[in-house]
Write an enzyme that holds these catalytic residues in place. Structure first.
Site, PDB file in Angstrom:
ATOM      1  N   TYR A 163       7.439  -0.837   4.803  1.00 23.90           N
ATOM      2  CA  TYR A 163       6.045  -0.358   4.823  1.00 23.90           C
ATOM      3  C   TYR A 163       5.502  -0.393   6.251  1.00 23.90           C
ATOM      4  O   TYR A 163       4.894   0.558   6.729  1.00 23.90           O
ATOM      5  CB  TYR A 163       5.209  -1.249   3.892  1.00 23.90           C
ATOM      6  CG  TYR A 163       3.746  -0.863   3.812  1.00 23.90           C
ATOM      7  CD1 TYR A 163       3.365   0.327   3.207  1.00 23.90           C
ATOM      8  CD2 TYR A 163       2.747  -1.703   4.328  1.00 23.90           C
ATOM      9  CE1 TYR A 163       2.014   0.689   3.128  1.00 23.90           C
ATOM     10  CE2 TYR A 163       1.414  -1.358   4.253  1.00 23.90           C
ATOM     11  CZ  TYR A 163       1.046  -0.166   3.648  1.00 23.90           C
ATOM     12  OH  TYR A 163      -0.278   0.186   3.571  1.00 23.90           O
ATOM     13  N   SER A 198      -2.945   1.192   8.528  1.00 23.40           N
ATOM     14  CA  SER A 198      -2.936  -0.146   7.929  1.00 23.40           C
ATOM     15  C   SER A 198      -2.767  -1.165   9.050  1.00 23.40           C
ATOM     16  O   SER A 198      -2.208  -0.852  10.111  1.00 23.40           O
ATOM     17  CB  SER A 198      -1.755  -0.273   6.962  1.00 23.40           C
ATOM     18  OG  SER A 198      -1.562  -1.613   6.569  1.00 23.40           O
TER      19      SER A 198
HETATM   20  N1  LIG Z   1      -4.677  -1.204  -0.754  1.00 19.30           N
HETATM   21  C1  LIG Z   1      -4.558  -1.724   0.444  1.00 19.30           C
HETATM   22  O1  LIG Z   1      -4.716  -2.947   0.620  1.00 19.30           O
HETATM   23  C2  LIG Z   1      -4.265  -0.840   1.642  1.00 19.30           C
HETATM   24  C3  LIG Z   1      -4.420  -1.406   2.919  1.00 19.30           C
HETATM   25  C4  LIG Z   1      -4.152  -0.618   4.034  1.00 19.30           C
HETATM   26  C5  LIG Z   1      -3.755   0.702   3.860  1.00 19.30           C
HETATM   27  N2  LIG Z   1      -3.596   1.216   2.600  1.00 19.30           N
HETATM   28  C6  LIG Z   1      -3.152   2.603   2.500  1.00 19.30           C
HETATM   29  O2  LIG Z   1      -4.084   3.345   1.731  1.00 19.30           O
HETATM   30  C7  LIG Z   1      -3.436   4.461   1.149  1.00 19.30           C
HETATM   31  C8  LIG Z   1      -3.792   4.535  -0.327  1.00 19.30           C
HETATM   32  O3  LIG Z   1      -3.312   3.390  -0.983  1.00 19.30           O
HETATM   33  P1  LIG Z   1      -4.065   2.684  -2.176  1.00 19.30           P
HETATM   34  O4  LIG Z   1      -4.156   1.246  -1.837  1.00 19.30           O
HETATM   35  O5  LIG Z   1      -5.269   3.434  -2.561  1.00 19.30           O
HETATM   36  O6  LIG Z   1      -2.913   2.781  -3.296  1.00 19.30           O
HETATM   37  P2  LIG Z   1      -2.812   3.580  -4.679  1.00 19.30           P
HETATM   38  O7  LIG Z   1      -4.009   3.346  -5.527  1.00 19.30           O
HETATM   39  O8  LIG Z   1      -1.472   3.217  -5.202  1.00 19.30           O
HETATM   40  O9  LIG Z   1      -2.851   5.108  -4.227  1.00 19.30           O
HETATM   41  C9  LIG Z   1      -1.751   5.749  -3.681  1.00 19.30           C
HETATM   42  C10 LIG Z   1      -1.959   7.235  -3.890  1.00 19.30           C
HETATM   43  O10 LIG Z   1      -0.884   7.921  -3.257  1.00 19.30           O
HETATM   44  C11 LIG Z   1      -0.371   8.846  -4.195  1.00 19.30           C
HETATM   45  N3  LIG Z   1       1.022   9.198  -3.944  1.00 19.30           N
HETATM   46  C12 LIG Z   1       2.125   8.413  -3.985  1.00 19.30           C
HETATM   47  N4  LIG Z   1       3.214   9.150  -3.747  1.00 19.30           N
HETATM   48  C13 LIG Z   1       2.783  10.428  -3.536  1.00 19.30           C
HETATM   49  C14 LIG Z   1       3.427  11.649  -3.252  1.00 19.30           C
HETATM   50  N5  LIG Z   1       4.769  11.746  -3.136  1.00 19.30           N
HETATM   51  N6  LIG Z   1       2.672  12.777  -3.101  1.00 19.30           N
HETATM   52  C15 LIG Z   1       1.327  12.713  -3.237  1.00 19.30           C
HETATM   53  N7  LIG Z   1       0.662  11.586  -3.536  1.00 19.30           N
HETATM   54  C16 LIG Z   1       1.393  10.459  -3.682  1.00 19.30           C
HETATM   55  C17 LIG Z   1      -0.548   8.183  -5.542  1.00 19.30           C
HETATM   56  O11 LIG Z   1      -0.443   9.169  -6.554  1.00 19.30           O
HETATM   57  P3  LIG Z   1       0.194   8.866  -8.019  1.00 19.30           P
HETATM   58  O12 LIG Z   1      -0.908   8.224  -8.815  1.00 19.30           O
HETATM   59  O13 LIG Z   1       0.563  10.200  -8.510  1.00 19.30           O
HETATM   60  O14 LIG Z   1       1.356   7.952  -7.798  1.00 19.30           O
HETATM   61  C18 LIG Z   1      -1.954   7.627  -5.360  1.00 19.30           C
HETATM   62  O15 LIG Z   1      -2.893   8.645  -5.571  1.00 19.30           O
HETATM   63  C19 LIG Z   1      -1.951   4.288   1.427  1.00 19.30           C
HETATM   64  O16 LIG Z   1      -1.581   5.098   2.515  1.00 19.30           O
HETATM   65  C20 LIG Z   1      -1.840   2.822   1.777  1.00 19.30           C
HETATM   66  O17 LIG Z   1      -0.738   2.555   2.627  1.00 19.30           O
HETATM   67  C21 LIG Z   1      -3.847   0.477   1.495  1.00 19.30           C
END
Ligand SMILES: NC(=O)c1ccc[n+]([C@@H]2O[C@H](COP(=O)([O-])OP(=O)(O)OC[C@H]3O[C@@H](n4cnc5c(N)ncnc54)[C@H](OP(=O)(O)O)[C@@H]3O)[C@@H](O)[C@H]2O)c1
Length: 296
Positions: A161, A148
């Site tokens: 974070y 990120s």
């Molecule tokens: N969205 C953004 O703007 C952004 C920007 C930069 C980086 N990121 C990174 O991208 C990645 C994905 O995020 P996202 O934005 O797609 O968010 P998201 O839709 O909330 O997805 C997060 C995923 O992680 C899973 N998760 C959470 N806790 C877990 C655990 N203990 N074991 C296994 N899986 C777990 C969730 O599963 P459940 O449904 O079971 O909770 C969900 O599948 C993250 O690493 C985040 O930091 C996101």
């Protein structure tokens, strides 16, 4: 082979963590379309069923909570058995995507919440990598870590974070060189803001934090916290689709010479953040502080 030219995917197997929603879900579906045999890590059966309906019958959901050593072991055992049955030598890729966002003024962040942030985003990520490395070595596979911009510049109130994403950067850099002798490539994907459920989850968690916080927290930081929440809502609206990130993950897994880092979804705002990361701290602090409402 030129740097940009892609290898033809061979139907190799990949494991994607956190595939129930957002970036992980987009990656699982994209990699499925590219011809990979996708093992989609999910915590809820329903999420796995939804993925199965949206993908080819190659995609297999795998129960995986990255913070639970038993769950990691069972998932890797299941993947090992399936890879063997498919006659594959090992894994072609691991996409370390699972993540959560813990935020708030550091003065009041409960330490168990900080621990939970690291447990999912740092320890969980490395636990899965460690467990899967024998399979990656056997398959000359690749590791793709989702980082990120928060791993390069720590904004106020996103401290937990950002701390976890800085740690991900460090582990990623060390691992990239450690695994060179086996030809296991390690890439970091650096998304700007992406339209996923993470924003709603973050805002909901913030509401809960406010309800449970000691009265001193809103008294001391109230206007700033409200400003950060408004900023998060704005970012959520101005975000890039998760499919953009999935495309870069696909490139990292298939390019003849994958890059060490892929930046995705760079808006003017994210470019400004990157610029801030390279300013002398005093100048950077001044610029960032001016974006916050006055507090106390
Ligand atoms: N969205 C953004 O703007 C952004 C920007 C930069 C980086 N990121 C990174 O991208 C990645 C994905 O995020 P996202 O934005 O797609 O968010 P998201 O839709 O909330 O997805 C997060 C995923 O992680 C899973 N998760 C959470 N806790 C877990 C655990 N203990 N074991 C296994 N899986 C777990 C969730 O599963 P459940 O449904 O079971 O909770 C969900 O599948 C993250 O690493 C985040 O930091 C996101």
């Amino acid at each position: 082979m030129s740097r940009a030219r892609a290898k033809t995917p061979t139907g190799g197997a990949v494991l994607v963590t956190g595939a129930s929603s957002g970036i992980g879900q987009a990656c699982a579906l994209r990699l499925d379309r590219l011809g990979f045999r996708v093992f989609a890590g999910v915590r809820q059966v329903a999420a796995g069923d939804a993925l199965r309906r949206a993908a080819s019958d190659r995609l297999a959901p795998v129960a995986l909570d990255v913070t639970d050593a038993g769950s990691v072991r069972s998932a890797v055992d299941a993947v090992t058995a399936a890879v063997g049955e498919a006659g594959l030598a090992g894994l072609a890729g691991l996409v370390n995507n699972a993540g959560i966002t813990v935020w708030g003024p550091l003065e009041f962040v409960p330490l168990d919440e900080l621990w939970r942030q690291f447990e999912v985003s740092v320890f969980g990520q490395l636990a899965v990598t460690q467990a899967v490395l024998p399979l990656l070595r056997a398959g000359r596979g690749r590791v793709v870590n989702i980082g990120s911009l928060s791993g390069q510049v720590a904004l106020p109130f996103y401290g937990p974070y950002a701390a976890a994403k800085f740690a991900v950067e460090a582990l990623n850099d060390a691992l990239r060189v450690e695994l060179r002798p086996w030809g296991i490539r390690v890439a970091l994907i650096d998304p700007g803001s992406v339209a996923t459920p993470i924003w709603e989850k973050t805002l909901a968690a913030a509401d809960e934090r406010m309800r449970e916080a000691p009265p001193a927290m809103p008294a001391l930081y109230g206007p700033a916290i409200e400003g950060v929440r408004r900023h998060a809502r704005r970012l959520a609206r101005a975000s890039f689709p998760p499919a953009d990130v999935a495309r870069s993950v696909g490139r990292a897994l298939t390019a003849g010479r994958p890059r060490a880092r892929y930046r995705v979804g760079q808006s003017a705002q994210t470019r400004l953040l990157l610029l801030l990361a390279h300013l002398p701290p005093r100048l950077r602090d001044g610029v960032i502080a001016r974006t916050l409402p006055r507090y106390p």
